[in-house]
Design a protein around this motif. Sequence first.
Motif, PDB file in Angstrom:
ATOM      1  N   LEU A   1     -19.339 -54.736 -15.526  1.00 51.00           N
ATOM      2  CA  LEU A   1     -18.501 -55.732 -16.180  1.00 51.00           C
ATOM      3  C   LEU A   1     -17.722 -55.123 -17.346  1.00 51.00           C
TER       4      LEU A   1
ATOM      5  N   MET B   1     -14.768 -53.283 -16.080  1.00 46.33           N
ATOM      6  CA  MET B   1     -13.714 -54.186 -15.623  1.00 46.33           C
ATOM      7  C   MET B   1     -12.949 -54.780 -16.798  1.00 46.33           C
ATOM      8  N   VAL B   2     -13.677 -55.163 -17.833  1.00 46.14           N
ATOM      9  CA  VAL B   2     -13.031 -55.736 -19.016  1.00 46.14           C
ATOM     10  C   VAL B   2     -12.167 -54.686 -19.722  1.00 46.14           C
TER      11      VAL B   2
ATOM     12  N   LEU C   1      -8.912 -54.131 -17.739  1.00 43.58           N
ATOM     13  CA  LEU C   1      -8.165 -55.326 -17.375  1.00 43.58           C
ATOM     14  C   LEU C   1      -6.747 -55.281 -17.959  1.00 43.58           C
TER      15      LEU C   1
ATOM     16  N   LEU D   1     -13.061 -60.263 -11.945  1.00 47.11           N
ATOM     17  CA  LEU D   1     -13.927 -60.345 -13.123  1.00 47.11           C
ATOM     18  C   LEU D   1     -14.715 -61.648 -13.124  1.00 47.11           C
TER      19      LEU D   1
END
Length: 220
Positions: free
Chosen positions: A86, A89-90, A93, A104
Amino acid sequence: WVRAHNSLRAEMVQMIEALEAIHSRGTLEAWEIDCIRQFWNTHYIHIHSHHSNEDEISAPELRKRFLYPDKVEADHATLVAKLDTLTGMVKTLGEKEGDFVTDLLNEMKDYQKMMIPHLKQEEDEILPLVQAYFSQKEFAVVVQKILSDSPKVEMGSFINCMGEDDFRNKFMKQEGIPCIAWFAHFKGCHAAFQKEFVTPVEGLKKGVKPQENKSSCTIA
């Protein structure tokens, strides 16, 4: 224990609701990415501290009196891997053209599905043993050690979930925490969580960019 878990459960719900609000609007703006990174960083600090508290403070004390389930710590390793996914991904982004929050959001929901049974297992299996093998006074020593070492946002989330009145008038009295500690420490923790988590989440849910002022970050 349950109260600490409740704050984590509440954060997961709020993060998913914020991402769902963005998803429903169908666009992703730069300020929204900033808010996502802000609330995720806050949750990341909280969950890592929570696991450290369990593994390094609670578990060693509990093992002195009963057999601590090995699966709990094994689950922590699996959850850390999900947290790292996570976080990646953040972090990335918005770097690619056409980036959106769909993946997400799905990953966040998967994270929640992993966390909920993990938290419940701890409550169902470990909490009854704590109540059987420790007096409230004995375990309060462990609790106060955790409170003294917790990051501001973790303690602030705990207060926010419980409510300021219940924290000050019930929890602090129950744990033998002097009233002055609210003004010396806990009030600031609550304010930090409000700024770093609640404000960006509420901004995303409302579709309104948070604005900084001299004392805090508020919704315009």
